[in-house]
Write a protein that holds these residues in place. Sequence first.
Motif, PDB file in Angstrom:
ATOM      1  N   LEU A 430     -94.186   7.648 112.675  1.00 31.84           N
ATOM      2  CA  LEU A 430     -93.424   6.782 111.776  1.00 31.84           C
ATOM      3  C   LEU A 430     -91.944   6.718 112.126  1.00 31.84           C
ATOM      4  CD1 LEU A 430     -95.009   7.769 108.342  1.00 31.84           C
ATOM      5  CD2 LEU A 430     -95.596   5.852 109.823  1.00 31.84           C
ATOM      6  N   GLY A 431     -91.391   7.807 112.681  1.00 30.86           N
ATOM      7  CA  GLY A 431     -89.963   7.845 112.996  1.00 30.86           C
ATOM      8  C   GLY A 431     -89.519   6.750 113.957  1.00 30.86           C
ATOM      9  N   THR A 447     -84.161  -2.060 105.429  1.00 33.18           N
ATOM     10  CA  THR A 447     -84.043  -0.769 106.093  1.00 33.18           C
ATOM     11  C   THR A 447     -85.378  -0.039 105.953  1.00 33.18           C
ATOM     12  OG1 THR A 447     -81.686  -0.623 105.585  1.00 33.18           O
ATOM     13  CG2 THR A 447     -82.797   1.412 106.206  1.00 33.18           C
ATOM     14  N   PHE A 448     -85.938   0.359 107.079  1.00 34.53           N
ATOM     15  CA  PHE A 448     -87.200   1.097 107.082  1.00 34.53           C
ATOM     16  C   PHE A 448     -86.888   2.587 107.116  1.00 34.53           C
ATOM     17  CE2 PHE A 448     -88.411  -3.055 108.592  1.00 34.53           C
ATOM     18  CZ  PHE A 448     -89.655  -3.271 108.016  1.00 34.53           C
ATOM     19  N   VAL A 449     -87.408   3.311 106.135  1.00 43.09           N
ATOM     20  CA  VAL A 449     -87.185   4.749 106.028  1.00 43.09           C
ATOM     21  C   VAL A 449     -88.528   5.434 105.792  1.00 43.09           C
ATOM     22  CG1 VAL A 449     -84.842   4.490 105.124  1.00 43.09           C
ATOM     23  CG2 VAL A 449     -86.774   4.626 103.538  1.00 43.09           C
ATOM     24  N   ILE A 450     -88.531   6.751 105.939  1.00 44.05           N
ATOM     25  CA  ILE A 450     -89.754   7.528 105.695  1.00 44.05           C
ATOM     26  C   ILE A 450     -89.586   8.278 104.386  1.00 44.05           C
ATOM     27  CG2 ILE A 450     -91.288   9.323 106.583  1.00 44.05           C
ATOM     28  CD1 ILE A 450     -90.238   8.594 109.398  1.00 44.05           C
ATOM     29  N   LEU A 455     -94.027   5.141 105.627  1.00 51.22           N
ATOM     30  CA  LEU A 455     -92.972   4.212 106.026  1.00 51.22           C
ATOM     31  C   LEU A 455     -92.727   3.241 104.869  1.00 51.22           C
ATOM     32  CD1 LEU A 455     -91.155   3.394 108.456  1.00 51.22           C
ATOM     33  CD2 LEU A 455     -92.869   1.649 108.986  1.00 51.22           C
ATOM     34  N   VAL A 456     -91.465   3.092 104.503  1.00 49.89           N
ATOM     35  CA  VAL A 456     -91.099   2.260 103.361  1.00 49.89           C
ATOM     36  C   VAL A 456     -90.008   1.292 103.777  1.00 49.89           C
ATOM     37  CG1 VAL A 456     -90.106   2.259 101.039  1.00 49.89           C
ATOM     38  CG2 VAL A 456     -91.720   4.051 101.694  1.00 49.89           C
ATOM     39  N   ALA A 457     -90.169   0.011 103.400  1.00 46.75           N
ATOM     40  CA  ALA A 457     -89.132  -0.996 103.633  1.00 46.75           C
ATOM     41  C   ALA A 457     -88.300  -1.113 102.364  1.00 46.75           C
ATOM     42  CB  ALA A 457     -89.762  -2.339 103.984  1.00 46.75           C
ATOM     43  N   THR A 458     -86.991  -0.929 102.485  1.00 45.37           N
ATOM     44  CA  THR A 458     -86.101  -1.007 101.330  1.00 45.37           C
ATOM     45  C   THR A 458     -85.198  -2.219 101.444  1.00 45.37           C
ATOM     46  OG1 THR A 458     -84.324   0.330 102.304  1.00 45.37           O
ATOM     47  CG2 THR A 458     -86.115   1.502 101.184  1.00 45.37           C
ATOM     48  N   ILE A 465     -91.115  -1.249  99.427  1.00 45.19           N
ATOM     49  CA  ILE A 465     -92.376  -1.788  99.936  1.00 45.19           C
ATOM     50  C   ILE A 465     -93.044  -0.711 100.783  1.00 45.19           C
ATOM     51  CG2 ILE A 465     -93.439  -3.617 101.328  1.00 45.19           C
ATOM     52  CD1 ILE A 465     -90.838  -5.257 100.774  1.00 45.19           C
ATOM     53  N   LYS A 466     -94.204  -0.257 100.342  1.00 45.99           N
ATOM     54  CA  LYS A 466     -94.920   0.767 101.092  1.00 45.99           C
ATOM     55  C   LYS A 466     -95.691   0.123 102.238  1.00 45.99           C
ATOM     56  CE  LYS A 466     -95.441   3.939  97.188  1.00 45.99           C
ATOM     57  NZ  LYS A 466     -96.384   4.675  96.332  1.00 45.99           N
TER      58      LYS A 466
END
Length: 514
Positions: A430-431, A447-450, A455-458, A465-466
């Motif tokens: 995921l990184g 911004t995609f973060v873990i 993985l989540v889109a913010t 968004i999961k």
Amino acid sequence: MPGAAIAVIQNGKIQYKNGFGMANLEYDIPITPSTIFHIASVSKQFTVFSILLLEKEGKLSLDDNIRKYIPEVPDFGKIITLRNLANHTSGLRDQWNLLGMAGWRLDDVITKEQILKLVSKQKELNFNPGDEFVYCNTGYTLLAEVVARVSGKTFPEYTEEFIFKPLNMTNTLFYDDHEKIVKNRAYSYKSAGKGYKKSVLSYANVGATSLFTTVEDLSLWTLNFENPVVGNQDIFNKMSQKAVLNKGDTIEYALGQVINKYKGLNMVSHGGADAGYRTFLGRFPDQKFSVIVFSNDASNDPGTLAMKVADVYLKDEIKTEGKDDKKEINKNKSSVNTDTLKTYVGQYELQPGFIITITEENGNIYGQATGQQKMELKAISSNEFSVIGVDAKLTFHRDIDNKINLLKLHQGGVFDAPRMKPFDKSSVRLGEYAGQFHSDELSTEYTFVIKNDTLVATHSRLSDIKMTPAKTDVFNGDKWFFGQTEFIRDKNKSVIGCKVSSGRVRNIWFKKVI
């Protein structure tokens, strides 16, 4: 509870009209046949009709390039005709999906100007004009603007002068001002536990939607097809001419209308759904019969209700026994055995970013499209199911090995959705996908973060968004406007951006900036 209004038109007059339930739950105002509803996409036939009135006057042609009238539409290197817009074969991306992806809520105030600005920034089409049928509200917003620019009047002014007044539709208007007061209007609702919540709608755009009318007024519209006051038979024939794709396939969608059969009878129809409004108009031209159902309850299925009414009035006209004539199946219990239902469970890809997920629970079967609520399915036969609350049907098909590898969606046409193969999610790192991504076409960033090994889109305006791994470098999102994300790598295998798709929008490019 919210409810519905209905009108039945036969042999030149209204044979039955009534209202059920409440137009406003806060003040206990009942629905009557004179209650004004927002009728969503049933509006589209009036937009087409306006275009055809102008064509009759020689002021435009259905085969004109849209850029002749609206040069703000980008030059994609392909001609998009007014006809392409009207039969949903333009390839343009849908305005609602674009707005959702850009960070808008559909209960925001959304104006025509905002939609046109968004369209003007697009750099790609979903497909070449004429290659496919993909329902696209953008096309009808553009058609309404063509009417305005060619006629020199606003679209509500034009339709009022040339359609509604001549037909004496005194309680009908195109609603382009979200602050305008309309007496006797119904408000829309959605189920919430044991009660209801308001389903807010603040649209200030017209053409694809936003016609306000009553079942009584719309009855006058249906009668115009039998004894024309506005338009003529040539216009009616054009409206009913099914679209033909570039490869020669004929589809059920014509110009603002769906042309098909119901139990052997020719039917012209269209449904609509915005917020909690659910609407349907079905015309049986050979029988001089029409049925109209408007509802302000998001859980209602006016198309199915309308056909039950048609069964009563046309019982002596029906030529073939339809499957719906069979003993009705309890909607809360499938007639298909559980083992068979379990063979249907899985994910089916209708379009890039638009996945239909089938699940089975306690002997019942459910379908859930990307970003939408789970809908119960009612068995029509062992492999054929209607979608409760929606004018749609799903059929499951077996291959030569007797395995279910294809689902077909019947909704304004028939569309294939191949079954997706299982994917080993454990191999995904995921990184590699984390970072900030910007879209020039939408003027927005994600911004995609873990978070919690996911993985989540913010986004600054949206809930998180999961993202679920679906294929190599491909993730499915859990929001209706953010269906599928494909990450793109350079020659060094580093992620440089992503393409986001969601049913009616394909491949919006986001460049990785951080």
